[in-house]
Design a protein around this motif. Structure first.
Motif, PDB file in Angstrom:
ATOM      1  N   ASN A  57       0.806  -1.215   0.000  1.00  0.00           N
ATOM      2  CA  ASN A  57       0.000   0.000   0.000  1.00  0.00           C
ATOM      3  C   ASN A  57       0.842   1.269   0.000  1.00  0.00           C
ATOM      4  N   GLU A  58       1.301   1.687   1.176  1.00  0.00           N
ATOM      5  CA  GLU A  58       1.941   2.996   1.288  1.00  0.00           C
ATOM      6  C   GLU A  58       3.237   3.105   0.488  1.00  0.00           C
ATOM      7  N   TYR A  59       3.975   2.001   0.352  1.00  0.00           N
ATOM      8  CA  TYR A  59       5.199   2.056  -0.455  1.00  0.00           C
ATOM      9  C   TYR A  59       4.874   2.483  -1.887  1.00  0.00           C
ATOM     10  N   ASN A  60       3.799   1.911  -2.427  1.00  0.00           N
ATOM     11  CA  ASN A  60       3.384   2.301  -3.779  1.00  0.00           C
ATOM     12  C   ASN A  60       2.912   3.743  -3.831  1.00  0.00           C
ATOM     13  N   GLN A  61       2.337   4.228  -2.720  1.00  0.00           N
ATOM     14  CA  GLN A  61       1.918   5.635  -2.676  1.00  0.00           C
ATOM     15  C   GLN A  61       3.128   6.559  -2.774  1.00  0.00           C
ATOM     16  N   VAL A  62       4.235   6.160  -2.150  1.00  0.00           N
ATOM     17  CA  VAL A  62       5.466   6.955  -2.240  1.00  0.00           C
ATOM     18  C   VAL A  62       5.946   7.009  -3.687  1.00  0.00           C
ATOM     19  N   LEU A  63       5.939   5.859  -4.349  1.00  0.00           N
ATOM     20  CA  LEU A  63       6.370   5.815  -5.753  1.00  0.00           C
ATOM     21  C   LEU A  63       5.428   6.628  -6.635  1.00  0.00           C
ATOM     22  N   GLU A  64       4.125   6.496  -6.358  1.00  0.00           N
ATOM     23  CA  GLU A  64       3.133   7.224  -7.153  1.00  0.00           C
ATOM     24  C   GLU A  64       3.241   8.734  -6.953  1.00  0.00           C
ATOM     25  N   ALA A  65       3.823   9.145  -5.811  1.00  0.00           N
ATOM     26  CA  ALA A  65       4.002  10.577  -5.530  1.00  0.00           C
ATOM     27  C   ALA A  65       5.211  11.155  -6.261  1.00  0.00           C
ATOM     28  N   GLY A  66       5.956  10.289  -6.944  1.00  0.00           N
ATOM     29  CA  GLY A  66       7.064  10.784  -7.759  1.00  0.00           C
ATOM     30  C   GLY A  66       8.454  10.539  -7.202  1.00  0.00           C
ATOM     31  N   ILE A  67       8.562   9.832  -6.068  1.00  0.00           N
ATOM     32  CA  ILE A  67       9.880   9.505  -5.524  1.00  0.00           C
ATOM     33  C   ILE A  67      10.291   8.137  -6.065  1.00  0.00           C
ATOM     34  N   PRO A  68      11.350   8.071  -6.874  1.00  0.00           N
ATOM     35  CA  PRO A  68      11.740   6.788  -7.452  1.00  0.00           C
ATOM     36  C   PRO A  68      12.323   5.838  -6.419  1.00  0.00           C
ATOM     37  N   ALA A  69      12.231   4.552  -6.693  1.00  0.00           N
ATOM     38  CA  ALA A  69      12.725   3.536  -5.769  1.00  0.00           C
ATOM     39  C   ALA A  69      14.211   3.708  -5.476  1.00  0.00           C
ATOM     40  N   ASP A  70      14.962   4.223  -6.455  1.00  0.00           N
ATOM     41  CA  ASP A  70      16.407   4.416  -6.267  1.00  0.00           C
ATOM     42  C   ASP A  70      16.725   5.473  -5.219  1.00  0.00           C
ATOM     43  N   ASP A  71      15.746   6.312  -4.891  1.00  0.00           N
ATOM     44  CA  ASP A  71      15.952   7.356  -3.881  1.00  0.00           C
ATOM     45  C   ASP A  71      15.510   6.907  -2.490  1.00  0.00           C
ATOM     46  N   LEU A  72      15.180   5.631  -2.372  1.00  0.00           N
ATOM     47  CA  LEU A  72      14.652   5.106  -1.118  1.00  0.00           C
ATOM     48  C   LEU A  72      15.520   3.976  -0.567  1.00  0.00           C
ATOM     49  N   VAL A  73      15.504   3.841   0.749  1.00  0.00           N
ATOM     50  CA  VAL A  73      16.106   2.700   1.431  1.00  0.00           C
ATOM     51  C   VAL A  73      14.989   2.025   2.214  1.00  0.00           C
ATOM     52  N   VAL A  74      14.834   0.737   2.011  1.00  0.00           N
ATOM     53  CA  VAL A  74      13.711   0.010   2.608  1.00  0.00           C
ATOM     54  C   VAL A  74      14.217  -1.057   3.578  1.00  0.00           C
ATOM     55  N   PHE A  75      13.615  -1.074   4.754  1.00  0.00           N
ATOM     56  CA  PHE A  75      13.912  -2.103   5.753  1.00  0.00           C
ATOM     57  C   PHE A  75      12.652  -2.947   5.940  1.00  0.00           C
ATOM     58  N   LYS A  76      12.702  -4.182   5.498  1.00  0.00           N
ATOM     59  CA  LYS A  76      11.572  -5.086   5.673  1.00  0.00           C
ATOM     60  C   LYS A  76      11.675  -5.743   7.047  1.00  0.00           C
ATOM     61  N   TYR A  77      10.594  -5.724   7.772  1.00  0.00           N
ATOM     62  CA  TYR A  77      10.606  -6.316   9.104  1.00  0.00           C
ATOM     63  C   TYR A  77      10.936  -7.810   9.039  1.00  0.00           C
ATOM     64  N   ASP A  78      10.555  -8.462   7.959  1.00  0.00           N
ATOM     65  CA  ASP A  78      10.933  -9.865   7.775  1.00  0.00           C
ATOM     66  C   ASP A  78      12.452 -10.021   7.750  1.00  0.00           C
ATOM     67  N   ASP A  79      13.129  -9.084   7.084  1.00  0.00           N
ATOM     68  CA  ASP A  79      14.568  -9.196   6.868  1.00  0.00           C
ATOM     69  C   ASP A  79      15.397  -8.800   8.087  1.00  0.00           C
ATOM     70  N   VAL A  80      14.847  -7.951   8.960  1.00  0.00           N
ATOM     71  CA  VAL A  80      15.639  -7.464  10.097  1.00  0.00           C
ATOM     72  C   VAL A  80      15.376  -8.264  11.373  1.00  0.00           C
ATOM     73  N   GLY A  81      14.641  -9.354  11.252  1.00  0.00           N
ATOM     74  CA  GLY A  81      14.486 -10.258  12.393  1.00  0.00           C
ATOM     75  C   GLY A  81      13.406  -9.906  13.377  1.00  0.00           C
ATOM     76  N   VAL A  82      12.499  -9.013  13.003  1.00  0.00           N
ATOM     77  CA  VAL A  82      11.381  -8.687  13.897  1.00  0.00           C
ATOM     78  C   VAL A  82      10.044  -8.882  13.176  1.00  0.00           C
ATOM     79  N   SER A  83      10.017  -9.889  12.356  1.00  0.00           N
ATOM     80  CA  SER A  83       8.786 -10.188  11.630  1.00  0.00           C
ATOM     81  C   SER A  83       7.741 -10.736  12.596  1.00  0.00           C
ATOM     82  N   LEU A  84       6.613 -10.055  12.648  1.00  0.00           N
ATOM     83  CA  LEU A  84       5.506 -10.479  13.489  1.00  0.00           C
ATOM     84  C   LEU A  84       4.315 -10.826  12.611  1.00  0.00           C
TER      85      LEU A  84
END
Length: 327
Positions: free
Chosen positions: A185-212
């Protein structure tokens, strides 16, 4: 002849009325507004899966000021969609919620940051401002910060937390270095607002060991003492998972069903199709059965973070999904 036709029509009407009365009512409180995150439930209702199961299902949209735990505690729902952090926290405080099914097998929660903030890894969070959702959604975040040893009261050695509305404005307006987003949802809203993925750093909770665990189905413990209620919930879970499977295979149709049920008119076809495709990844391979490994991981994280005070007892049951699989 007319009398006979009238009599037949009357009998038919009585049979239809009897059938309607025979349908078991179920009220589901959703965790958020009408959107493809919940497409399985909306599809199951629209395609008649609930009707086939003898259920009369009411879907209640959520919102920023609606806590599902409070709704079910007040008798406003039979079953709610909730995240395990919020559900176990509520149980720890005395509200006897029980997980009866886990449609989402994976987590979609992320922290999305602007590269221009200088954040490359979690070690760069110190001194930064992070947007966080509340109403239970903040619990995985605080578990993560405790794991990192970062105070959340601000300062050069900690992080400043701002209460984020359920939008991406703090990132767009540079009020926060990072914000909470869902991959669907919101990640796509950021992209749709004109900020390209290359300008972002993403931390997935699955990847950082706190996946609930997210988007499970919870009911009040006392309700499960009634075999008829367990049977009703088994039918509901089976029909709902059929809805999720159909939505995964038909994201465009699922999105159309969501738009048909969106009273606000705020949703768009393009965004809902995108969301439906991402939700399919989170429910992939799930029949609603709770993954005990992920459950135990979630409990450990919440215990370590102090979100819950003790090991929960009776916080889940397999009775519903076992019965659903046997149907």
């Amino acid at each position: 002849m007319k009398k006979m036709i009238g009599a037949v029509a009357g009998v038919a009407a009585m049979l239809m009325a009897g059938s309607a009365l025979a349908a078991d009512s179920v009220t589901l409180q959703l965790k958020w507004v009408t959107q493809a995150q919940f497409d399985g439930y909306y599809v199951a209702k629209a395609k008649g899966y609930y009707d086939e199961a003898g259920l009369d299902v009411t879907l209640k949209p959520g919102g920023p000021d609606i806590a599902p735990e409070q709704v079910i505690a007040g008798g406003g729902a039979d079953v709610i969609v909730d995240w395990i952090a919020a559900a176990l926290s509520a149980r720890d405080k005395g509200l006897p919620l029980v997980n009866i099914a886990q449609p989402f097998a994976h987590s979609g929660l992320m922290l999305t940051c602007l590269k221009s903030s200088g954040i490359k890894t979690s070690e760069d969070f110190k001194g930064k401002t992070l947007g966080v959702w509340f109403f239970g959604n903040e619990l995985p975040f605080y578990a993560w910060m405790k794991q990192l040893g970062l105070p959340t009261e601000g300062g050069a050695d900690g992080v400043t937390v701002i209460k984020q509305a359920f939008n991406v404005d703090p990132l767009l307006q540079k009020q926060a270095d990072c914000i909470s987003t869902m991959n669907y949802n919101e990640y796509n809203q950021v992209l749709e607002a004109g900020i390209p993925a290359d300008d972002l750093v993403v931390f997935k909770y699955d990847d950082v060991g706190v996946s609930l665990l997210e988007d499970g189905l919870y009911v009040m413990e006392d309700s499960l003492k009634d075999p008829a209620f367990v049977d009703k919930m088994a039918k509901f879970v089976k029909a709902s998972m059929k809805g999720f499977d159909y939505a995964a295979a038909n994201p465009e149709e699922a999105a159309e069903i969501i738009l048909d049920n969106d009273d606000t008119g705020a949703q768009t076809m393009e965004h809902q199709v995108s969301m439906a495709k991402e939700i399919a990844k989170l429910t992939e391979g799930s029949d609603g059965t709770l993954d005990m490994g992920k459950y135990e991981q979630s409990v450990k994280i919440l215990l370590d973070a102090g979100v819950i005070s003790k090991e929960p007892e009776g916080a889940y049951t397999t009775a519903v999904t076992d019965k659903a699989k046997a149907m």
